[in-house]
Design a protein around this motif. Structure first.
Motif, PDB file in Angstrom:
ATOM      1  N   UNK A  19     -10.914   3.964   4.792  1.00  0.00           N
ATOM      2  CA  UNK A  19     -11.235   3.189   3.584  1.00  0.00           C
ATOM      3  C   UNK A  19     -10.875   3.955   2.329  1.00  0.00           C
ATOM      4  N   UNK A  20     -10.314   3.303   1.346  1.00  0.00           N
ATOM      5  CA  UNK A  20     -10.151   1.871   1.171  1.00  0.00           C
ATOM      6  C   UNK A  20      -8.864   1.314   1.785  1.00  0.00           C
ATOM      7  N   UNK A  21      -8.082   2.150   2.453  1.00  0.00           N
ATOM      8  CA  UNK A  21      -6.844   1.670   3.070  1.00  0.00           C
ATOM      9  C   UNK A  21      -7.133   0.916   4.361  1.00  0.00           C
ATOM     10  N   UNK A  22      -6.232   0.042   4.731  1.00  0.00           N
ATOM     11  CA  UNK A  22      -6.288  -0.635   6.024  1.00  0.00           C
ATOM     12  C   UNK A  22      -5.219  -0.015   6.922  1.00  0.00           C
ATOM     13  N   UNK A  23      -5.323  -0.207   8.230  1.00  0.00           N
ATOM     14  CA  UNK A  23      -4.248   0.269   9.100  1.00  0.00           C
ATOM     15  C   UNK A  23      -2.884  -0.301   8.699  1.00  0.00           C
ATOM     16  N   UNK A  24      -2.847  -1.573   8.288  1.00  0.00           N
ATOM     17  CA  UNK A  24      -1.569  -2.155   7.846  1.00  0.00           C
ATOM     18  C   UNK A  24      -1.006  -1.415   6.642  1.00  0.00           C
ATOM     19  N   UNK A  25      -1.879  -1.005   5.712  1.00  0.00           N
ATOM     20  CA  UNK A  25      -1.429  -0.219   4.551  1.00  0.00           C
ATOM     21  C   UNK A  25      -0.816   1.098   5.003  1.00  0.00           C
ATOM     22  N   UNK A  26      -1.492   1.765   5.924  1.00  0.00           N
ATOM     23  CA  UNK A  26      -1.028   3.070   6.405  1.00  0.00           C
ATOM     24  C   UNK A  26       0.323   2.909   7.106  1.00  0.00           C
ATOM     25  N   UNK A  27       0.448   1.888   7.930  1.00  0.00           N
ATOM     26  CA  UNK A  27       1.716   1.655   8.638  1.00  0.00           C
ATOM     27  C   UNK A  27       2.839   1.381   7.645  1.00  0.00           C
ATOM     28  N   UNK A  28       2.580   0.578   6.641  1.00  0.00           N
ATOM     29  CA  UNK A  28       3.605   0.307   5.622  1.00  0.00           C
ATOM     30  C   UNK A  28       4.020   1.590   4.920  1.00  0.00           C
ATOM     31  N   UNK A  29       3.051   2.443   4.602  1.00  0.00           N
ATOM     32  CA  UNK A  29       3.370   3.720   3.961  1.00  0.00           C
ATOM     33  C   UNK A  29       4.167   4.628   4.895  1.00  0.00           C
ATOM     34  N   UNK A  30       3.799   4.667   6.169  1.00  0.00           N
ATOM     35  CA  UNK A  30       4.539   5.486   7.124  1.00  0.00           C
ATOM     36  C   UNK A  30       6.008   5.052   7.199  1.00  0.00           C
ATOM     37  N   UNK A  31       6.218   3.769   7.300  1.00  0.00           N
ATOM     38  CA  UNK A  31       7.596   3.265   7.393  1.00  0.00           C
ATOM     39  C   UNK A  31       8.350   3.596   6.120  1.00  0.00           C
ATOM     40  N   UNK A  32       7.728   3.370   4.957  1.00  0.00           N
ATOM     41  CA  UNK A  32       8.380   3.646   3.686  1.00  0.00           C
ATOM     42  C   UNK A  32       8.763   5.130   3.576  1.00  0.00           C
ATOM     43  N   UNK A  33       7.887   6.012   4.013  1.00  0.00           N
ATOM     44  CA  UNK A  33       8.145   7.453   3.891  1.00  0.00           C
ATOM     45  C   UNK A  33       9.086   8.006   4.961  1.00  0.00           C
ATOM     46  N   UNK A  34       9.030   7.447   6.163  1.00  0.00           N
ATOM     47  CA  UNK A  34       9.803   8.023   7.260  1.00  0.00           C
ATOM     48  C   UNK A  34      11.141   7.335   7.529  1.00  0.00           C
ATOM     49  N   UNK A  35      11.256   6.080   7.164  1.00  0.00           N
ATOM     50  CA  UNK A  35      12.500   5.351   7.447  1.00  0.00           C
ATOM     51  C   UNK A  35      13.353   5.264   6.193  1.00  0.00           C
ATOM     52  N   UNK A  36      13.962   6.351   5.852  1.00  0.00           N
ATOM     53  CA  UNK A  36      14.783   6.411   4.633  1.00  0.00           C
ATOM     54  C   UNK A  36      16.234   6.218   4.972  1.00  0.00           C
TER      55      UNK A  36
END
Length: 190
Positions: A173-190
């Motif tokens: 909290x306050x993040x959701x798992x979907x938020x974390x996944x979106x951030x992971x993809x944004x940071x790792x899939x360049x």
């Protein structure tokens, strides 16, 4: 006749997953599996050569239960290779895992038991390596951004996210798992 045997084997393996998640590896006995599956005593011993065979079949079944449906596979392959598609696929994976909480708990129990049983560790390692190799090949074929390391880092991050969500869901909290996944993809899939 073969179909009935396959159905009974599936019921026994699913029963073993329930026992493993609830009682841990030490509670996983053929008798407990028979009871959970609602079959006569001694049935499991007719389907599995030994506990290692039972563990092996449980590990295989868990991965099938958590895998994408054929429709999801087709939908994922049909989409353009974008970060948004990757995000949606990883969110769907997370959703499948969380929906099968018992299956994931059983997988964690298997992993813990593998620290005590070298044969089980080899079996699980081979399964996870094969799954990872398939993930890398699918990723490369999809044209998505990133490489083998990207796939590995996403796997490790999603694995950790699942454990946190299932054991300490308020930690994010306050993040959701979907938020974390979106951030992971944004940071790792360049």
């Amino acid at each position: 006749m073969v179909r009935r045997n396959d159905e009974r084997r599936a019921a026994l393996v699913d029963g073993a997953i329930e026992v493993l998640a609830r009682d841990g590896a030490r509670g996983l006995t053929f008798r407990a599996v028979d009871t959970e599956a609602g079959v006569p005593a001694g049935t499991a011993s007719n389907y599995f050569a030994n506990r290692t065979d039972l563990f092996r079949q449980v590990a295989q079944r868990i991965h099938v239960r958590m895998g994408p449906s054929p429709e999801e596979e087709l939908a994922g392959a049909a989409g353009p290779p974008t970060r948004e598609v990757a995000t949606a696929q990883l969110q769907a994976l997370f959703g499948r895992i969380v929906a099968d909480r018992t299956g994931y708990q059983a997988l964690l129990e298997l992993r813990l038991e593998a620290t005590r049983q070298p044969e089980l560790r080899e079996l699980l390692s081979a399964t996870i390596r094969a799954n990872h190799a398939q993930d890398v090949a699918r990723h490369a074929a999809s044209g998505m951004p990133g490489d083998r390391t990207t796939v590995l880092l996403l796997y490790l991050a999603i694995s950790g996210l699942v454990v946190e969500h299932l054991t300490l869901p308020d930690m994010l909290e306050p993040l959701t798992p979907d938020d974390v996944i979106a951030d992971l993809v944004r940071l790792l899939m360049r």
